[in-house]
Write a protein that holds these residues in place. Structure first.
Motif, PDB file in Angstrom:
ATOM      1  N   ILE A  65      40.198 -80.089 -23.908  1.00 43.87           N
ATOM      2  CA  ILE A  65      40.665 -80.860 -22.761  1.00 43.87           C
ATOM      3  C   ILE A  65      39.494 -81.689 -22.253  1.00 43.87           C
ATOM      4  O   ILE A  65      38.372 -81.186 -22.143  1.00 43.87           O
ATOM      5  CB  ILE A  65      41.232 -79.949 -21.662  1.00 43.87           C
ATOM      6  CG1 ILE A  65      42.494 -79.259 -22.185  1.00 43.87           C
ATOM      7  CG2 ILE A  65      41.553 -80.747 -20.399  1.00 43.87           C
ATOM      8  CD1 ILE A  65      43.148 -78.321 -21.201  1.00 43.87           C
TER       9      ILE A  65
ATOM     10  N   ASP B 254      40.723 -77.997 -30.602  1.00 49.26           N
ATOM     11  CA  ASP B 254      41.501 -78.703 -29.589  1.00 49.26           C
ATOM     12  C   ASP B 254      40.754 -78.542 -28.277  1.00 49.26           C
ATOM     13  O   ASP B 254      40.069 -77.545 -28.051  1.00 49.26           O
ATOM     14  CB  ASP B 254      42.953 -78.217 -29.513  1.00 49.26           C
ATOM     15  CG  ASP B 254      43.109 -76.764 -29.117  1.00 49.26           C
ATOM     16  OD1 ASP B 254      42.150 -75.988 -29.296  1.00 49.26           O
ATOM     17  OD2 ASP B 254      44.192 -76.400 -28.633  1.00 49.26           O
TER      18      ASP B 254
ATOM     19  N   THR C  63      45.171 -77.099 -14.457  1.00 50.84           N
ATOM     20  CA  THR C  63      45.439 -76.945 -15.891  1.00 50.84           C
ATOM     21  C   THR C  63      45.571 -75.460 -16.168  1.00 50.84           C
ATOM     22  O   THR C  63      45.294 -74.628 -15.300  1.00 50.84           O
ATOM     23  CB  THR C  63      44.278 -77.524 -16.730  1.00 50.84           C
ATOM     24  OG1 THR C  63      43.045 -77.079 -16.174  1.00 50.84           O
ATOM     25  CG2 THR C  63      44.303 -79.038 -16.747  1.00 50.84           C
TER      26      THR C  63
ATOM     27  N   TYR D  40      47.406 -81.467 -14.914  1.00 45.86           N
ATOM     28  CA  TYR D  40      46.456 -82.197 -15.756  1.00 45.86           C
ATOM     29  C   TYR D  40      45.665 -83.236 -14.973  1.00 45.86           C
ATOM     30  O   TYR D  40      45.490 -84.386 -15.384  1.00 45.86           O
ATOM     31  CB  TYR D  40      47.137 -82.810 -16.985  1.00 45.86           C
ATOM     32  CG  TYR D  40      46.932 -81.933 -18.209  1.00 45.86           C
ATOM     33  CD1 TYR D  40      47.610 -80.724 -18.339  1.00 45.86           C
ATOM     34  CD2 TYR D  40      46.014 -82.271 -19.198  1.00 45.86           C
ATOM     35  CE1 TYR D  40      47.380 -79.891 -19.415  1.00 45.86           C
ATOM     36  CE2 TYR D  40      45.782 -81.434 -20.283  1.00 45.86           C
ATOM     37  CZ  TYR D  40      46.462 -80.249 -20.389  1.00 45.86           C
ATOM     38  OH  TYR D  40      46.217 -79.416 -21.448  1.00 45.86           O
TER      39      TYR D  40
ATOM     40  N   TYR E 255      44.702 -83.618 -23.037  1.00 51.35           N
ATOM     41  CA  TYR E 255      44.601 -82.711 -24.184  1.00 51.35           C
ATOM     42  C   TYR E 255      44.342 -83.550 -25.431  1.00 51.35           C
ATOM     43  O   TYR E 255      45.023 -84.567 -25.663  1.00 51.35           O
ATOM     44  CB  TYR E 255      45.902 -81.935 -24.343  1.00 51.35           C
ATOM     45  CG  TYR E 255      45.937 -81.004 -25.539  1.00 51.35           C
ATOM     46  CD1 TYR E 255      45.351 -79.749 -25.474  1.00 51.35           C
ATOM     47  CD2 TYR E 255      46.553 -81.382 -26.724  1.00 51.35           C
ATOM     48  CE1 TYR E 255      45.374 -78.891 -26.562  1.00 51.35           C
ATOM     49  CE2 TYR E 255      46.586 -80.524 -27.824  1.00 51.35           C
ATOM     50  CZ  TYR E 255      45.993 -79.283 -27.737  1.00 51.35           C
ATOM     51  OH  TYR E 255      46.022 -78.435 -28.815  1.00 51.35           O
TER      52      TYR E 255
END
Lengths: 382, 128
Positions: free
Chosen positions: A100, A98, A201, A180, A85
């Protein structure tokens, strides 16, 4: 203004979805009851269309160094197969998005390969920003958002459901996949087998997966997932439940908690900013100065969780009060379906951000008592 | 398509009105409104004995996603409120024209009301 329809739009229509515009996309808000969809994800599993999210591939010999420069995290330290992240910030420290980032094996010796997943409404901006920041780096930035669909299966039964589409000898790929992390998995559907990128995720606070699939196979995969699920085991879930699930999990939403006017420290995302990584990165000087100023810790406002002591919920932009004076603003809020009381995320003056601090929210002229609580509001039992 | 009960009258703000004995009327909100609101989790009703005025706000309906004002479609004194929906607001979603009624008024006058046909054609409701 809605311009975009995902490859699953017809599936949603068949399921009787109510639609909403989100980030320029016509997306399912709910199929039946958003509360039922929320509870289904907590208790069993929900199926989400996240195809509005962006997918930007970054490849080349300097891909890792480039992402270290373009994003605030130390992307080069990621192991292959992992996800991270991170944030993309402006030079002044404001948050552009934001996102990933997934580190993938590169087929080319000496090159690295990453998949960056920004939010729907920011996908084009992020892709353009990455292209601009790529000047001088030996990388290729390719925006594959328009051709890539993303399907999420979230909830305690997600793994069991997906395993039914994976050959038995490959089950360990899914079962051993860590949170993740991502791996290519062969999925059997639509009369064939396709290797698809499967990530563990999510944005719900539950165990779950996200599957990247080419647009042309998205509807067939969606149908296959619904077909292998038993009665009542999996429900299609819309953006309304996605929002209430992520709020309970204390996860920020760009546009609510995160914005260009904000900064990572105020948002509680200081640990995401790798000020000590080698070399320069966009926003470094401004972020170092903000940190030195104590942004989000000793100065300004900080994002906190608020628990309602009454039944009324705070909503975005409602003022937060202390002894009648405005000391903050709600960014997201609603009654928590799982917990049974109102929850809200709000920016409040740092001196009032301690857990246990009593505060009020101005609910359209009426003051209602709330209390600062630790985030997340909801944490699943492992 | 949300259902529109053919025997009721409707305000532009999506309240329905049902006539009882004398000048007593029951008030609720239409399925057009409950569909748009989503799952209702809280309702704030006027107090028994209080005066309500047609076209004026008299309470709030809060769903998981939003909060909306409740407008009185009639003018008069509130004679009864539905305690069942206060403790279980989901009744309003499940049965908006029946168990999900909100309050009763001894009506002196009414605001502008639409017939079920007019309301359904204006809001894309299903009369059948």
């Amino acid at each position: 203004m809605t311009e975009n329809y995902t490859a699953l739009y017809e599936e949603h229509k068949k399921l009787g979805a109510s639609f909403t515009d989100f980030g320029g996309w016509q997306m399912p808000l709910k199929y039946s009851s958003e509360l039922a969809e929320h509870h289904a994800v907590r208790k069993s599993a929900g199926l989400f269309d996240l195809s509005h999210m962006g997918e930007v591939w970054v490849t080349g010999p300097e891909a890792a160094a480039f992402l270290d420069y373009a994003l605030v995290g130390k992307i080069s330290a990621m192991a292959q197969g992992k996800a991270k992240y991170s944030l993309i910030c402006e030079a002044d420290g404001g948050i552009i998005d934001d996102l990933i980032t997934y580190r993938r094996p590169s087929p080319v010796e000496g090159e690295d390969k990453f998949l960056v997943v920004p939010n729907a409404g920011n996908a084009k901006v992020v892709a353009a920003e990455l292209l601009e920041r790529a000047a001088g780096f030996d990388v290729v930035v390719e925006d594959a958002s328009a051709s890539t669909s993303l399907i999420a299966v979230q909830g305690p039964n997600a793994e069991a459901i997906l395993l039914r589409l994976v050959p038995a000898e490959q089950h360990a790929l899914v079962q051993d996949l860590k949170y993740y992390a991502a791996v290519e998995v062969p999925f059997t559907f639509d009369g064939g087998t396709q290797d698809l990128l499967l990530a563990r995720t999510g944005y719900t606070g539950e165990d779950g997966f996200e599957i990247f699939v080419p647009n042309e196979s998205a509807a067939a995969l969606w149908q296959a997932i619904t077909e292998v699920a038993e009665d009542g085991e999996l429900v299609p879930a819309g953006l309304a439940s996605r929002d209430s699930l992520r709020l309970e999990a204390g996860m920020p939403l760009y546009g609510n908690e995160l914005s260009r006017a904000g900064n990572p420290f105020a948002a509680g995302l200081g640990p995401v900013v790798a000020l000590s990584k080698e070399g320069d990165f966009v926003g470094k000087d401004a972020l170092a100065a903000l940190k030195a100023d104590g942004a989000g810790s000793t100065s300004g406002r900080r994002l906190v969780g608020l628990k309602g002591l009454g039944r009324r919920a705070g909503r975005g932009h409602y003022p937060v009060l202390k002894d009648g004076a405005v000391v903050g603003e709600v960014t997201s809020g609603q009654p928590s379906p799982t917990l049974g009381y109102p929850v809200a995320l709000a920016y409040v003056d740092v001196e009032l951000s301690e857990v246990g601090t009593p505060l009020d929210i101005d609910l359209r002229g009426k003051s209602e008592p709330f209390e600062v609580v630790a985030l997340p509001f909801y944490k699943r039992q492992k | 398509m949300p259902k529109v009960a053919p025997e009721l009258q409707y305000s532009d703000e999506h309240e329905w009105v049902s006539r009882g004995e004398g000048n007593s009327v029951s008030v609720g909100i239409s399925e057009v409104a409950t569909d748009a609101l989503g799952d209702i989790v809280y309702v704030d009703l006027p107090e028994v004995g209080s005066a309500v005025t047609a076209g004026q706000t008299c309470g709030e309906v809060e769903s998981t996603k939003s909060v909306s004002d409740l407008y009185s479609p009639v003018t008069g004194e509130v004679t009864e409120i539905n305690d069942a929906v206060v403790s279980d607001p989901a009744l309003i979603n499940n049965d908006p024209y029946g168990a999900g009624w909100l309050f009763k008024v001894a009506a002196e006058s009414e605001g502008p009301l639409l017939s079920a046909q007019e309301y359904a054609s204006k809001n894309g409701g299903d009369l059948s």
